[in-house]
Write a protein that holds these residues in place. Structure first.
Motif, PDB file in Angstrom:
ATOM      1  N   HIS A  24     -12.309   3.782   5.915  1.00 47.67           N
ATOM      2  CA  HIS A  24     -12.972   5.080   5.944  1.00 47.67           C
ATOM      3  C   HIS A  24     -11.922   6.192   6.114  1.00 47.67           C
ATOM      4  N   PRO A  25     -12.024   7.286   5.342  1.00 55.66           N
ATOM      5  CA  PRO A  25     -11.007   8.358   5.411  1.00 55.66           C
ATOM      6  C   PRO A  25     -10.813   8.929   6.808  1.00 55.66           C
ATOM      7  N   SER A  26     -11.901   9.126   7.539  1.00 54.19           N
ATOM      8  CA  SER A  26     -11.767   9.685   8.883  1.00 54.19           C
ATOM      9  C   SER A  26     -11.123   8.689   9.841  1.00 54.19           C
ATOM     10  N   VAL A 294       2.551  -2.521  -2.470  1.00 53.65           N
ATOM     11  CA  VAL A 294       1.575  -1.656  -3.125  1.00 53.65           C
ATOM     12  C   VAL A 294       2.116  -0.241  -3.341  1.00 53.65           C
ATOM     13  N   SER A 295       3.008   0.212  -2.460  1.00 51.85           N
ATOM     14  CA  SER A 295       3.505   1.584  -2.568  1.00 51.85           C
ATOM     15  C   SER A 295       4.507   1.721  -3.711  1.00 51.85           C
ATOM     16  N   TYR A 320      -3.570   3.463   1.967  1.00 47.74           N
ATOM     17  CA  TYR A 320      -4.420   2.269   1.925  1.00 47.74           C
ATOM     18  C   TYR A 320      -5.879   2.630   1.672  1.00 47.74           C
ATOM     19  N   LEU A 321      -6.499   1.907   0.737  1.00 46.63           N
ATOM     20  CA  LEU A 321      -7.935   2.019   0.477  1.00 46.63           C
ATOM     21  C   LEU A 321      -8.665   0.728   0.824  1.00 46.63           C
ATOM     22  N   SER A 322      -8.180  -0.378   0.261  1.00 45.33           N
ATOM     23  CA  SER A 322      -8.778  -1.680   0.527  1.00 45.33           C
ATOM     24  C   SER A 322      -7.777  -2.760   0.116  1.00 45.33           C
ATOM     25  N   LYS A 323      -8.109  -4.006   0.411  1.00 49.57           N
ATOM     26  CA  LYS A 323      -7.189  -5.107   0.130  1.00 49.57           C
ATOM     27  C   LYS A 323      -6.853  -5.223  -1.349  1.00 49.57           C
ATOM     28  N   LYS A 324      -7.794  -4.892  -2.201  1.00 53.17           N
ATOM     29  CA  LYS A 324      -7.597  -5.092  -3.636  1.00 53.17           C
ATOM     30  C   LYS A 324      -7.305  -3.790  -4.393  1.00 53.17           C
ATOM     31  N   SER A 325      -7.152  -2.697  -3.672  1.00 61.32           N
ATOM     32  CA  SER A 325      -6.933  -1.405  -4.331  1.00 61.32           C
ATOM     33  C   SER A 325      -5.451  -1.078  -4.452  1.00 61.32           C
ATOM     34  N   ALA A 331      -2.983  10.342  -1.618  1.00 65.38           N
ATOM     35  CA  ALA A 331      -2.335  10.295  -0.308  1.00 65.38           C
ATOM     36  C   ALA A 331      -1.435  11.517  -0.156  1.00 65.38           C
ATOM     37  N   ARG A 332      -1.470  12.130   1.022  1.00 72.33           N
ATOM     38  CA  ARG A 332      -0.764  13.394   1.183  1.00 72.33           C
ATOM     39  C   ARG A 332       0.306  13.398   2.273  1.00 72.33           C
ATOM     40  N   ARG A 333       0.411  12.346   3.057  1.00 70.33           N
ATOM     41  CA  ARG A 333       1.415  12.365   4.129  1.00 70.33           C
ATOM     42  C   ARG A 333       2.809  12.424   3.516  1.00 70.33           C
ATOM     43  N   ASP A 334       3.670  13.245   4.100  1.00 71.52           N
ATOM     44  CA  ASP A 334       4.995  13.510   3.540  1.00 71.52           C
ATOM     45  C   ASP A 334       5.788  12.210   3.372  1.00 71.52           C
TER      46      ASP A 334
END
Length: 398
Positions: A24-26, A294-295, A320-325, A331-334
């Motif tokens: 979940h984003p939050s 993944v990155s 991260y979104l999910s195991k298969k994503s 994503a915005r973190r520097d």
């Protein structure tokens, strides 16, 4: 893309099931928030063996978050925690004796902080945070490597935890300046004061304990003590790259005490697999495993030390979104933060490796034209007994 953080929406008091997969984003933002609290224990730590304050925090607690740009999270630090780890180690492991040091026996291990009124309203309760630092001192590595188990709790208890972690958490000595009380006693004394203060005002209080590596292990010891002391307190642990801490009875007791534990683990990180006696040591809580492959921004090599880096953890969490994503496209973190204390980013990004350091490696040019080690402002010199305690902080939280 412009670096901006994930949304910080109002969140429910109790997380419902099913928020991890997909993430979940939050919840992602909250996990990263606590990770940044732990990162502060590294960014503010005085690593310089030539410094007379090596092993301490470079800033006093009133300006820690300001110096590290964390004021936007809406918390204030109420207490620093010190721990003994300089015990029973070979001479070649000892901290440099070049010049006078602030303490030969103690290191700064973290802090206690509390949410402001605005942050409290957002998250639905007054949140007390304990952030524990990971291993940086050589003597801590020595203690970490021991696999001996010690009893934790009463003499009749079957709960056992790793000897080195417990030693750092519980050691104290009247001969020391900063550890006449153990790290355990320091943090529990502060938690007792804060919990009573806010509960007497009729507030709902939560305790979130967080740490990386060794700090993740200390978080579980801290959570066990807090849960047995405050049986009706909502307690959660968010750890990053934490090793196994205790036996199956330790794991089961934390479950019975209803301590909610989330372990964030990078697949390539070896530390969560330690100690290797997995038939003796058991992990606690729910695992969120992320994969650095993944990155698209990371070198895909076998750098085991880099895989344990906390900024790498936060970067992978942000994507991260999910195991298969795939890695989250928005994503915005520097990204540059990954290379603060590592060389993990691909060359095409042209981000210097290990770029986080003091200007001129800490030297300043004095009025005589000499490059010298600077003194500290009086308020930034470590003090075992701050003369204002933390009453002022409680007043300014409201």
């Amino acid at each position: 893309m412009t670096p901006t953080k994930s949304p910080r929406d109002n969140i429910p008091t109790n997380w419902r099931d099913g928020l991890l997969e997909p993430l979940h984003p939050s919840l992602r933002r909250e996990i990263i928030k606590y990770g940044e609290f732990v990162e502060a224990t590294y960014d503010a730590f005085d690593f310089n063996p030539l410094s007379e304050f090596c092993g301490s925090c470079r800033y006093n607690r009133h300006k820690l978050f300001e110096e590290l740009a964390l004021t936007g999270n809406g918390y204030k630090v109420t207490k620093y925690i010190y721990a003994m780890s300089h015990v029973d180690v070979p001479k070649w492991f000892e901290r440099s004796e070049m010049g006078r040091t602030w303490s030969k026996d103690s290191n700064w291990m973290g802090y206690v902080a509390v949410s402001s009124d605005m942050e409290t309203e957002r998250i639905g309760r007054r949140d007390i945070v304990v952030a524990w630092r990971g291993t940086v001192a050589p003597s801590e590595w020595f203690m970490d490597l021991k696999t001996k188990l010690d009893r934790f709790g009463s003499k009749q208890s079957r709960i056992q935890v790793q000897h080195g972690f417990l030693s750092i958490y519980k050691s104290k000595s009247e001969e020391t300046r900063y550890n006449k009380l153990s790290a355990s006693e320091q943090v529990m004394e502060e938690l007792n004061r804060l919990v009573i203060f806010f509960q007497e005002r009729g507030e709902e209080v939560s305790l979130t304990i967080t740490g990386h590596s060794l700090g993740g292990a200390l978080s579980l010891l801290n959570a066990y003590e807090a849960a047995t002391t405050f049986p009706n307190l909502f307690i959660s642990v968010i750890s990053f790259g934490a090793p196994r801490v205790g036996n199956i009875f330790f794991k089961e007791k934390l479950r019975v005490l209803e301590v909610k534990t989330l372990r964030v683990v990078v697949k390539q990180d070896i530390v969560p697999k330690l100690p290797r006696l997995n038939w003796v040591y058991r992990h606690v809580g729910v695992q969120l495993k992320i994969d650095k492959v993944v990155s698209p921004y990371l070198k895909q090599d076998s750098d085991l030390s880099g895989s344990h880096n906390l900024e790498l953890y936060l970067h992978l969490l942000d994507g991260y979104l999910s195991k298969k994503s795939k890695f989250r496209w928005n994503a915005r973190r520097d990204i540059a933060l990954v290379n603060k204390s590592s060389d993990m980013l691909i060359e095409e990004l042209r981000i210097p490796e290990f770029w986080y350091q003091l200007p001129h490696k800490g030297l300043v040019l004095n009025k005589h034209g000499r490059w010298v080690k600077p003194g500290r402002q009086p308020e930034d010199i470590p003090s075992p007994c701050p003369n204002d305690a933390s009453t002022h902080v409680l007043a300014t939280c409201t």
